[in-house]
Design an enzyme around this catalytic site. Structure first.
Site, PDB file in Angstrom:
ATOM      1  N   THR A   1      15.150  15.057  11.654  1.00  0.00           N
ATOM      2  CA  THR A   1      15.237  13.674  12.628  1.00  0.00           C
ATOM      3  C   THR A   1      16.199  14.339  14.004  1.00  0.00           C
ATOM      4  OG1 THR A   1      17.701  13.338  12.001  1.00  0.00           O
ATOM      5  CG2 THR A   1      16.102  12.405  10.458  1.00  0.00           C
ATOM      6  N   CYS A   2      16.154  13.387  14.784  1.00  0.00           N
ATOM      7  CA  CYS A   2      16.773  13.822  16.114  1.00  0.00           C
ATOM      8  C   CYS A   2      18.155  14.398  15.832  1.00  0.00           C
ATOM      9  CB  CYS A   2      16.817  12.479  16.846  1.00  0.00           C
ATOM     10  SG  CYS A   2      18.017  11.108  16.399  1.00  0.00           S
TER      11      CYS A   2
ATOM     12  N   ARG B   1      19.270  16.046  12.981  1.00  0.00           N
ATOM     13  CA  ARG B   1      19.504  17.294  12.075  1.00  0.00           C
ATOM     14  C   ARG B   1      18.116  17.743  11.559  1.00  0.00           C
ATOM     15  NH1 ARG B   1      21.131  12.743  10.211  1.00  0.00           N
ATOM     16  NH2 ARG B   1      23.359  12.939  10.475  1.00  0.00           N
TER      17      ARG B   1
ATOM     18  N   GLU C   1      25.863   4.425  10.966  1.00  0.00           N
ATOM     19  CA  GLU C   1      24.666   3.782  11.299  1.00  0.00           C
ATOM     20  C   GLU C   1      23.593   3.934  10.207  1.00  0.00           C
ATOM     21  OE1 GLU C   1      21.485   5.530  11.954  1.00  0.00           O
ATOM     22  OE2 GLU C   1      22.182   7.805  11.532  1.00  0.00           O
TER      23      GLU C   1
ATOM     24  N   GLN D   1      14.948   6.846   7.500  1.00  0.00           N
ATOM     25  CA  GLN D   1      14.553   7.988   7.749  1.00  0.00           C
ATOM     26  C   GLN D   1      14.702   9.004   6.494  1.00  0.00           C
ATOM     27  OE1 GLN D   1      17.285   9.302  10.556  1.00  0.00           O
ATOM     28  NE2 GLN D   1      15.814   9.026  12.301  1.00  0.00           N
TER      29      GLN D   1
ATOM     30  N   ALA E   1       8.051   3.724  21.861  1.00  0.00           N
ATOM     31  CA  ALA E   1       8.052   2.287  21.177  1.00  0.00           C
ATOM     32  C   ALA E   1       7.944   2.229  19.744  1.00  0.00           C
ATOM     33  CB  ALA E   1       6.644   1.749  21.577  1.00  0.00           C
TER      34      ALA E   1
END
Length: 432
Positions: A49-50, A52, A114, A120, A189
Site C-alpha cells: 500500500t502507500c 507499507r 483509519e 486493502q 479517482a
C-alpha cells in the site's frame, strides 16, 4: 513451519526505500509465483500500500526463505532496493502475527484507527486466494487479523480514527489558510482520491477532479459536487491552491519543472502539494520553490499506539501462535497411533491365526486397543503441549528413539541441529 514477515512501513524507513519496495499487482503476481516455485515457501501473502510493503510467507526454513524473498523481490520490481541491509524489517511467529493484527487494527497507519487498510487487506487476501498460493496457515493468520482488527477498532468507539485523506486535507488547509472559494485539485479517482475529494468538499472548498479515466473523474466530481477537469495536468495545476495526488503511476507526475511552470503562471501565489501516492507522484524538490509547500505521507504520521490496542494485538497473536503450534502435533499424534494400531493388528493376526475366528479376533482387537489408548494418552498429550510450546521437534525425536530401530533418526537429528523449529510435515516420515 513458521510465519515470516519481511518488509517495511512508513516512518520506519526513508520514503526512497518505500518507493523502491513498492509492488504493483503485476509485480505481486511475479513475486508470489517465484516464491511458490522456490520449494522453500509453503504460502505467500503480499500487502503493498502507500504506507507499507510487506511479504508474509509460511516456511520451514526462515533463513533460506529470507534470501529467497529478497531475490524474488528484486526480480519482481526490477529495482535495486538500495539498502545495504536489504529489506529493513523481519519478524517471525507471534511477532509477525501481532504486527499484522496491529496493521489491520489501524495501529501501524499514519493516522491511528483509519479504516482504509481493512479494505486493502481484504483485497490482498482475495488476490492471494485467487492465485492459489496463500496456504492454510497464512489464510488462518489473515482471517484472524480481520477479527482482531474489529476488536481493536471497538476500543476506538463508534467514530473510529480519521482516514489518511481527511487528515491530509486538514493539514494542507491549515498550512494554506484557505479563504472562501479555495480551489483544491484532486489528481486520481481511486479510493484514496475519492476520499480526498470528499474531505475537501466537506470543508467547503471548490473541488476539481482529474484522472486519466475521465469517466471516473466525472463520477467522483458529481458525488462531491465538484467539477471534472478535462484539460491537461499543467493547466489544472495553475488553477489550484491545493493539489492532492493519489495515483498508481510508477513515476512522478509532477516534477520541479511542472511545479515551477505552474507557480509562474500563478504569479507566485502560494501552493500546497499533498502527495498520498506510493511511489510518489510529486518530487520532493518542489518544496524548494518560493511559496510552495509539499506534504508527503511521512508528514502525516501520528506517533503512539493506544496501549489497550497493543495488548489486544499481542494477546491474540500469542493465542494464534499457540493454536498453530498445537496443530503441528496432529501428524505426530496420528503417526504414533497408526504405528500402535499396526502393532495391534499384527498381534491379532498372530494370536488368532490357528482358530481363524472373527469373533475371537474382534474381542482381542478391542482389548488391545483399550490398552494401547491408555498407554498412548500421556505421550499424545505431551506432544500437543510440546507443540504449543514450540518444542515438538525434539520431543518427536525422543519418540523416534523409543519406537524406531537404532540409527534411523540420525538424518533428522542433523536437520534439527540446523533448524531447531523444524517439525516433520508428513506423518509417513514420523517413526518410519
Amino acid at each position: 513451519m513458521t510465519v515470516l514477515m519481511i518488509g517495511a512501513q512508513l516512518g520506519a524507513v526513508p520514503d526512497d526505500d518505500l518507493d523502491r519496495l513498492a509492488l504493483d499487482p503485476a509485480a505481486e503476481d511475479r513475486l508470489a509465483a517465484d516464491l511458490s516455485a522456490s520449494g522453500v515457501v509453503d504460502g505467500v501473502f503480499v500487502l503493498s500500500t502507500c504506507q507499507r510493503t510487506e511479504v508474509y510467507v509460511s516456511t520451514g526454513d526462515p533463513l533460506a526463505a529470507t534470501a529467497v524473498v529478497e531475490r524474488a523481490w528484486t526480480a519482481a520490481t526490477g529495482r535495486d532496493r538500495g539498502s545495504p541491509a536489504g529489506v529493513p524489517c523481519l519478524r517471525t511467529g507471534a511477532d509477525a502475527a501481532a504486527h499484522l493484527f496491529a496493521v489491520v487494527g489501524g495501529r501501524r497507519s499514519a493516522t491511528p484507527g483509519e479504516t482504509h487498510v481493512v479494505d486493502q487487506v481484504r483485497g490482498a487476501l482475495a488476490r492471494a486466494q485467487h492465485r492459489g498460493r496463500l496456504g492454510g496457515e497464512l489464510n488462518s493468520l489473515v482471517q484472524q487479523s480481520l477479527r482482531t482488527g474489529r476488536r481493536m477498532r471497538a476500543l476506538d468507539g463508534p467514530t473510529g480514527g480519521d482516514d489518511l485523506a481527511d487528515r491530509a486535507l486538514q493539514v494542507a488547509l491549515a498550512r494554506h489558510r484557505p479563504g472562501p472559494g479555495t480551489r483544491v485539485l484532486v489528481v486520481g479517482a481511486g479510493t484514496v482520491g475519492r476520499e480526498a475529494a470528499t474531505a475537501a468538499a466537506r470543508r467547503g472548498t471548490d473541488v476539481t477532479v482529474l484522472s486519466r479515466t475521465t469517466a471516473r473523474a466525472r463520477l467522483v466530481a458529481e458525488e462531491v459536487g465538484g467539477r471534472c477537469a478535462t484539460g491537461s495536468l499543467g493547466a489544472a495545476l495553475v488553477a489550484a491552491e491545493v493539489v492532492v495526488t493519489a495515483t498508481s503511476s510508477p513515476a512522478p507526475l509532477i516534477d520541479l519543472t511542472a511545479a515551477r511552470t505552474a507557480l509562474r503562471a500563478r504569479d507566485g501565489r502560494p501552493q500546497v502539494y499533498v502527495d498520498l501516492a506510493r511511489p510518489r507522484d510529486v518530487v520532493t524538490t518542489v518544496a524548494r520553490l518560493p511559496g510552495v509547500q509539499r506534504i508527503g505521507l511521512s508528514d502525516l504520521l501520528v506517533t503512539g499506539q493506544e496501549p489497550r490496542c497493543s495488548a489486544v494485538a499481542e494477546s491474540d497473536a500469542a493465542d494464534w501462535e499457540r493454536t498453530r503450534r498445537a496443530a503441528a502435533a496432529g501428524p505426530v499424534v496420528r503417526a504414533l497411533r497408526d504405528r500402535a494400531m499396526e502393532a495391534v493388528e499384527d498381534e491379532v493376526r498372530r494370536v488368532t491365526r490357528p482358530s481363524g475366528s472373527p469373533e475371537d479376533a474382534e474381542v482381542l482387537r478391542r482389548s488391545l486397543r483399550r490398552v494401547v489408548n491408555r498407554l498412548l494418552h500421556t505421550p499424545m498429550e505431551r506432544a500437543r503441549a510440546h507443540a504449543a510450546d514450540g518444542t515438538l521437534a525434539r520431543y518427536e525425536l525422543l519418540l523416534d528413539d523409543l519406537f524406531t530401530p537404532p540409527g534411523t533418526t540420525a538424518d533428522r537429528r542433523r536437520r534439527l541441529d540446523r533448524n531447531p523449529e523444524e517439525v516433520t510435515p508428513r506423518r509417513e516420515q514420523v517413526m518410519r
